[in-house]
Design an enzyme around this catalytic site. Structure first.
Site, PDB file in Angstrom:
ATOM      1  N   LYS A   1      -7.370   0.991  -2.959  1.00  0.00           N
ATOM      2  CA  LYS A   1      -6.480   0.600  -1.419  1.00  0.00           C
ATOM      3  C   LYS A   1      -6.918   1.882  -0.247  1.00  0.00           C
ATOM      4  O   LYS A   1      -7.040   1.395   1.082  1.00  0.00           O
ATOM      5  CB  LYS A   1      -5.231   0.378  -1.706  1.00  0.00           C
ATOM      6  CG  LYS A   1      -4.631  -0.351  -0.316  1.00  0.00           C
ATOM      7  CD  LYS A   1      -4.973  -1.095   0.459  1.00  0.00           C
ATOM      8  CE  LYS A   1      -4.997  -1.860   1.805  1.00  0.00           C
ATOM      9  NZ  LYS A   1      -3.801  -2.638   2.147  1.00  0.00           N
ATOM     10  N   LYS A  24       0.611   4.229   8.628  1.00  0.00           N
ATOM     11  CA  LYS A  24       1.306   4.839   7.329  1.00  0.00           C
ATOM     12  C   LYS A  24       0.396   4.819   5.846  1.00  0.00           C
ATOM     13  O   LYS A  24       0.095   5.754   5.278  1.00  0.00           O
ATOM     14  CB  LYS A  24       2.407   3.987   6.888  1.00  0.00           C
ATOM     15  CG  LYS A  24       2.847   4.371   5.648  1.00  0.00           C
ATOM     16  CD  LYS A  24       2.192   3.255   4.088  1.00  0.00           C
ATOM     17  CE  LYS A  24       2.743   1.392   4.326  1.00  0.00           C
ATOM     18  NZ  LYS A  24       1.666   0.918   3.878  1.00  0.00           N
ATOM     19  N   THR A  42       1.288  -1.067  -0.251  1.00  0.00           N
ATOM     20  CA  THR A  42       0.042   0.262   0.134  1.00  0.00           C
ATOM     21  C   THR A  42       1.013   0.619  -0.435  1.00  0.00           C
ATOM     22  O   THR A  42       1.579   1.601   1.075  1.00  0.00           O
ATOM     23  CB  THR A  42      -0.792   0.352   1.292  1.00  0.00           C
ATOM     24  OG1 THR A  42      -1.641  -1.077   1.457  1.00  0.00           O
ATOM     25  CG2 THR A  42      -1.520   1.409   1.207  1.00  0.00           C
TER      26      THR A  42
END
Length: 293
Positions: free
Chosen positions: A177, A245, A102
């Site tokens: 995502k 993150k 990701t």
């Protein structure tokens, strides 16, 4: 499709919580798998099962026909793909490169552009499903890049995932995502509040889950992570530090588009607080700790 997809060598970089299961499933399906990760000991079981160790991303790129990566952060993606000893500068023309990390949509677009200039086919293909989905080969895979490249290696995706959707041009997989992570962010707060509420009301939380997981409140997190919360099982299926993150990238992307995402902002602040208390390497279900204190 390839005439003989099983004859293709797959290089896999990044043997973490999910990566090791993905690589194992590719091995079980009959692919020759070359692997590299920064800590070789993490690859011990895969090597014992027949995976071939390589000493660098460059060696992976030089030996494989399809190169798949699942590393930690965007800077790791840049190092693995864009450095002098990285994938793009060392891969054979005609190779397929697939980043399942990701990461940032703009970075996916950059990799795609540079890859195309060297006759490489790049896809961004982040996944969802955690350690359970990786082990069972049931992950959701969100794919961006050229449609024909996706179609060529679709049989590989079918080994490791079930819900496989081509989303569009380069970067589209990453945007999808991030949408997934935005959804989870607020949902995780609700799951934690639900369990604490059930306990305070004198209910048995596991029985409450029996009633609500199949109704309108149902979600993957409620079905799979809430039971871990109740048991006090905070082992990582997906690390807190990596969720932070992801949410940070999603928030930056939303701000770039002029969007307000208050649920995402609240969840990010709570997870940062959780990490500051020493739970950065716990699973995301550890968020319940903040609500139980």
């Amino acid at each position: 499709m390839f005439v003989d997809i099983k004859a293709k060598v797959i290089g896999f970089i990044g043997i973490g919580v999910m990566g090791k299961s993905i690589a194992a499933n590719l091995q079980k399906a009959g692919f020759t798998v070359h692997i590299y990760t920064r800590t070789k000991s993490k690859a011990k079981n895969l090597i014992e099962q027949g995976a071939i160790w390589k000493d660098s991303p460059a060696e992976i790129a030089q030996s494989a026909d399809v190169i798949m990566t699942m590393v930690g952060y965007p800077q790791d993606v840049e190092h693995v793909y864009l450095g002098d000893n990285g994938i793009i500068n060392n891969a054979k023309p005609g190779s397929y490169i697939v980043d399942m990390t990701t990461s940032k949509p703009d970075l996916a677009k950059k990799i795609h552009k540079l890859a195309k200039a060297r006759d490489l086919y790049a896809l961004d293909a982040p996944v969802s499903g955690g350690d359970i989905g990786a082990k069972n080969g049931t992950m959701a895979i969100m794919i961006g890049g050229d449609a024909f490249a996706y179609e060529k290696i679709q049989p590989i995706f079918e080994v490791i995932g079930e819900n496989i959707v081509y989303q569009g041009e380069a970067g589209a997989g990453q945007h999808t995502k991030l949408a997934n992570q935005i959804t989870i962010a607020s949902n995780m707060i609700g799951v934690c509040e639900t369990i604490v509420y059930a306990k305070k009301a004198g209910l048995e939380p596991t029985k409450v889950l029996e009633s609500i997981t199949t109704g309108a409140a149902g979600s993957w997190s409620l079905s799979n992570l809430a039971p871990r919360m109740i048991k006090g099982d905070f082992a990582p299926g997906f690390y807190v530090k990596h969720f932070i993150k992801d949410m940070t990238i999603a928030l930056e992307s939303a701000k770039d588009m002029g969007l307000s995402t208050p649920g995402l902002e609240l969840s990010l602040s709570l997870y940062k607080e959780l990490a500051s208390k020493g739970d950065q390497d716990s699973g995301t279900q550890a968020l319940i700790k903040l609500f139980e204190r």
